[in-house]
Design a protein around this motif. Structure first.
Motif, PDB file in Angstrom:
ATOM      1  N   VAL A   1       0.839  -1.197   0.000  1.00 49.44           N
ATOM      2  CA  VAL A   1       0.000   0.000   0.000  1.00 49.44           C
ATOM      3  C   VAL A   1       0.878   1.252   0.000  1.00 49.44           C
ATOM      4  O   VAL A   1       0.625   2.216  -0.719  1.00 49.44           O
ATOM      5  N   MET A   2       1.958   1.184   0.776  1.00 45.23           N
ATOM      6  CA  MET A   2       2.854   2.339   0.820  1.00 45.23           C
ATOM      7  C   MET A   2       3.536   2.551  -0.528  1.00 45.23           C
ATOM      8  O   MET A   2       3.905   3.668  -0.886  1.00 45.23           O
ATOM      9  N   LEU A   3       3.733   1.455  -1.259  1.00 42.98           N
ATOM     10  CA  LEU A   3       4.400   1.531  -2.548  1.00 42.98           C
ATOM     11  C   LEU A   3       3.474   2.115  -3.621  1.00 42.98           C
ATOM     12  O   LEU A   3       3.918   2.650  -4.625  1.00 42.98           O
ATOM     13  N   LEU A   4       2.172   2.010  -3.378  1.00 40.89           N
ATOM     14  CA  LEU A   4       1.166   2.319  -4.391  1.00 40.89           C
ATOM     15  C   LEU A   4       1.294   3.718  -5.020  1.00 40.89           C
ATOM     16  O   LEU A   4       1.278   3.828  -6.251  1.00 40.89           O
TER      17      LEU A   4
ATOM     18  N   PHE B   1       4.308   6.439 -11.542  1.00 38.04           N
ATOM     19  CA  PHE B   1       5.024   5.884 -12.688  1.00 38.04           C
ATOM     20  C   PHE B   1       4.068   5.598 -13.842  1.00 38.04           C
ATOM     21  O   PHE B   1       4.357   5.910 -14.993  1.00 38.04           O
ATOM     22  N   ILE B   2       2.920   4.999 -13.499  1.00 37.20           N
ATOM     23  CA  ILE B   2       1.981   4.626 -14.557  1.00 37.20           C
ATOM     24  C   ILE B   2       1.452   5.871 -15.263  1.00 37.20           C
ATOM     25  O   ILE B   2       1.491   5.979 -16.494  1.00 37.20           O
ATOM     26  N   VAL B   3       1.017   6.849 -14.464  1.00 37.66           N
ATOM     27  CA  VAL B   3       0.373   8.012 -15.050  1.00 37.66           C
ATOM     28  C   VAL B   3       1.362   8.871 -15.826  1.00 37.66           C
ATOM     29  O   VAL B   3       1.084   9.306 -16.940  1.00 37.66           O
TER      30      VAL B   3
ATOM     31  N   MET C   1       3.968   6.499 -22.751  1.00 40.18           N
ATOM     32  CA  MET C   1       4.701   5.647 -23.684  1.00 40.18           C
ATOM     33  C   MET C   1       3.814   5.203 -24.842  1.00 40.18           C
ATOM     34  O   MET C   1       4.299   4.908 -25.927  1.00 40.18           O
ATOM     35  N   TYR C   2       2.531   5.145 -24.571  1.00 35.80           N
ATOM     36  CA  TYR C   2       1.587   4.792 -25.633  1.00 35.80           C
ATOM     37  C   TYR C   2       1.766   5.743 -26.807  1.00 35.80           C
ATOM     38  O   TYR C   2       1.741   5.342 -27.964  1.00 35.80           O
TER      39      TYR C   2
END
Ligand SMILES: Nc1ncnc2c1ncn2[C@@H]1O[C@H](COP(=O)(O)OP(=O)(O)OP(=O)(O)O)[C@@H](O)[C@H]1O
Ligand SMILES: [Mg+2]
Lengths: 364, 307
Positions: free
Chosen positions: B22-25, B31-33, B39-40
């Motif tokens: 959860v802390m990593l989330l 990173f994803i956003v 990258m798409y």
């Protein structure tokens, strides 16, 4: 000669005195052990001798020279640290040679000295290894090698064995003793392990709260502790101590503990104490349970702790814990039935209940 | 049997340690956003992109943008400029915080040390816009302190920021001024981790401060230095883009224009998004290869590596 004298040595941190004007004379070639509970100022004293800690007052004399203002490197001392202080990026040979290289010793001389020390310490096969690839005992030996390679006049050890497990510790203890016999260099050794102190020392210095409680040979401290602190610190297990009322006559004083009676040595000081309380001390080894005697002191046995050839009987004497150390050979089955002991009055120690000082002993 | 027990183990592990994940989330989401989703859009480097058709509907054109890129003198120049500026940065900018940290470590007076540290950390917290403003003022031919000093020595004033040969030294120097102090914190932390008994033992052995620095401090912080160097090499293609934009001008493009500023001008100012994406992708690929190489070399020769 290369002795060490401390006179009225004081260390202050701000307003707090952690070493309180201590005096000590270490003879050349002597192996002196500073022992005492945690925080009593042993390391601080040692570090003042090494020059790693400023001296607040008093003086340190090494080899008849006051060294208060002398840099550590010029004091001709070598120190072995508790955590070994090995350089992780250097191999064993380079670690041992570090001090020599700093002093610009010629290369072939360095090689010769390192080889010699490695031989003494049994490190010859490990010279190319990094400290990370050594066992605890080997690291400890490298740390020692770094100290002895320089042939200093004084060795200083600060709890060099406390990171080792019990077995290795007793092995290294023997090794340090052997090394001292061979090199014969004045050594000051700090530990809070009284067994280490007893086995290694020519003389032991018992420290407590920044003060020296007593200085003497191991047997001296064992047989004639100057006060209740030393009595409770030296010996394993330490001396049994309990408070008792003095009665009887000056020629034959008696200690009363509840309903129990026990003969005390006839000491001049005791004659004035008849009718008042004192602290009585009896070594666990001096309480006899196997020889029949008419002067029995009764105890309640709680546990028998067998150590092999010896056993510790944990008992209570009128609600005071009392430990008896006895041999087991041939008597083992009888130990469970012990209910009393006898003691030779000459081996009983009597201390002032207020000051803790022992009676019947001048000096110390 | 085997894969199932493995899945079980992972589930078990997640049940036990879920708090850590959860802390990593937030980091993963970040990173994803900001890194993976964009990258798409990278595919437009291989497409004839138009904003009206959108990313998906634009037609594929293969490596056409890359062919054009490598025949473009400005791009080739930007690549070389990037490499040259980075090399200078590495050469002077990388050792600067290490030297600074070693110097701070020698300062014994606590108040003096704290004050000096605060002063050198400060530029890091100032916006690049202001930093650039200060630099532009300092090097101005009329009121700049640099030219004023030069005049004392009878040297004619130089309009530094219009001279291509002065751009790199000024840029690298500004970078050091801005970041060396803050960068030294990492090395100071590494130095603080060295066991004091190593120094005490060396003092008893007779080492002076200079010897202790070379024989104890530097070898002890070498792993940190290597890790920082790997990161630095990985970022070699990432020249501090804002500062260049703020300091360069057409007169100094010759030495100042780097891949990132080239991408910026082509993409955002000229609207050639697909072409700019190709240039950016090339930049990223080079950076990726550099990190891999640096890490592998370091692991092989010094037993220290990022992964
Ligand atoms: N830098 C310091 N500032 C203030 N007090 C200190 C400092 N260093 C040590 N002391 C205090 O001095 C006292 C003696 O410390 P010292 O390290 O000599 O104890 P020690 O006898 O070696 O104990 P141990 O067996 O735990 O190593 C301790 O009470 C400690 O808290
Ligand atoms: Mg200590």
């Amino acid at each position: 000669m290369s002795g060490v004298q401390l006179s009225q040595l004081v260390k202050r941190y701000g307003d707090i005195e952690v070493v309180k004007a201590i005096d000590l004379e270490v003879q050349p070639h002597e192996f002196v052990v500073l022992v005492g509970p945690s925080g009593c100022g042993k390391s601080t004293t040692l570090r003042m001798i090494a020059g790693l800690e400023e001296i607040s007052a008093g003086s340190v004399t090494i080899n008849d020279r006051v060294v208060n203002r002398v840099a550590p490197k010029d004091r001709d001392v070598a120190m072995v640290f508790q955590n070994y202080a090995l350089y992780p990026h250097l191999n064993v040979a380079d670690n041992i040679a570090f001090g020599l290289r700093i002093r610009k010793t010629p290369k072939d001389e360095v090689d010769r000295l390192v080889a010699e020390v490695a031989d003494i310490l049994g490190l010859t096969d490990y010279l190319k290894r990094r400290p990370a690839d050594l066992s605890g005992g080997q690291r400890q030996r490298v740390a020692m090698g770094r100290a002895i390679v320089r042939h200093p006049m004084v060795f200083l050890f600060d709890e060099p064995l406390s990171n080792l497990d019990a077995k290795l510790r007793s092995q290294m203890r023997a090794e340090i003793k052997r090394l001292h016999k061979r090199l014969d260099v004045t050594s000051i050794y700090v530990t809070h392990d009284q067994v280490e102190a007893m086995t290694l020392a020519d003389r032991i210095v018992v420290m407590n709260d920044g003060l020296i409680e007593q200085v003497g040979t191991p047997m001296d401290l064992f047989l004639n502790p100057a006060n209740t602190f030393v009595a409770g610190f030296i010996g394993s297990p330490p001396m049994n101590q309990f408070d008792a009322l003095v009665s009887g006559s000056p020629e034959a004083p008696i200690a009363e503990i509840g309903d129990q009676r026990m003969a005390l040595p006839s000491l001049p000081e005791l004659s004035e104490r008849i009718g008042s309380k004192v602290t009585v001390g009896i070594r666990p080894e001096h309480a006899q349970v196997l020889t029949p005697s008419e002067h029995l002191v009764h105890v309640q046995l709680e546990i028998v702790e067998t150590l092999g050839s010896e056993a510790l009987l944990h008992t209570t004497l009128e609600n005071n814990p009392f430990i008896i150390k006895t041999e087991t050979e041939g008597y083992y089955s009888k130990l469970e039935e012990v209910s009393a002991f006898s003691v030779d009055p000459a081996q009983v120690k009597v201390f002032d209940i207020e000051t803790g000082r022992v009676f019947g002993q001048s000096g110390a | 049997m085997q894969p199932e027990s493995r899945i079980n183990r992972i589930i078990h592990h997640l049940q036990r340690e879920w708090q850590i994940y959860v802390m990593l989330l937030p980091t993963i989401i970040w990173f994803i956003v900001f890194l993976y989703k964009p990258m798409y859009g990278l595919q437009i480097a291989f497409k004839d992109y138009s904003i009206f058709r959108g990313v998906a509907k634009s037609p594929w054109i293969g490596l056409e943008h890359f062919e054009y890129l490598f025949s473009n003198d400005q791009f080739i120049r930007a690549v070389w400029n990037t490499i040259k500026i980075s090399a200078l940065n590495l050469l002077f900018g990388f050792p600067a915080p290490i030297i600074l940290a070693l110097m701070f470590n020698e300062v014994l007076h606590a108040t003096y040390k704290k004050t000096a540290q605060t002063i050198v950390y400060l530029p890091h917290f100032i916006s690049s816009v202001i930093i650039a403003g200060i630099v532009i003022t300092a090097f101005s031919p009329s009121v700049g302190i640099v030219n004023t000093v030069l005049e004392w020595f009878g040297i004619d004033s130089i309009y530094f920021l219009t001279k291509p040969e002065w751009f790199r030294p000024i840029f690298v120097g500004t970078g050091i001024w801005q970041e060396a102090g803050f960068g030294s914190i990492v090395f100071l932390a590494a130095i603080a981790g060295v066991s004091p008994s190593l120094y005490e033992s060396a003092v008893v052995d007779g080492a002076n401060r200079w010897q202790m620095m070379w024989k104890i401090t530097i070898p002890s912080i070498l792993p940190t230095i290597i890790i920082m160097l790997i990161i630095r090499i990985g970022n070699i293609m990432e020249v501090s883009f804002e500062l260049i934009i703020l300091l360069y001008q057409p007169a100094t493009y010759e030495t100042a224009d780097v891949v990132n500023t080239f991408v910026y001008r082509q993409g955002l100012q000229n609207g050639q998004y697909d072409f700019a994406a190709a240039a950016g992708l090339f930049n990223a690929l080079v950076a990726f290869v550099l990190v891999m190489v640096a890490n592998t070399l370091s692991r092989r020769y010094s037993r220290t590596s990022l992964w």
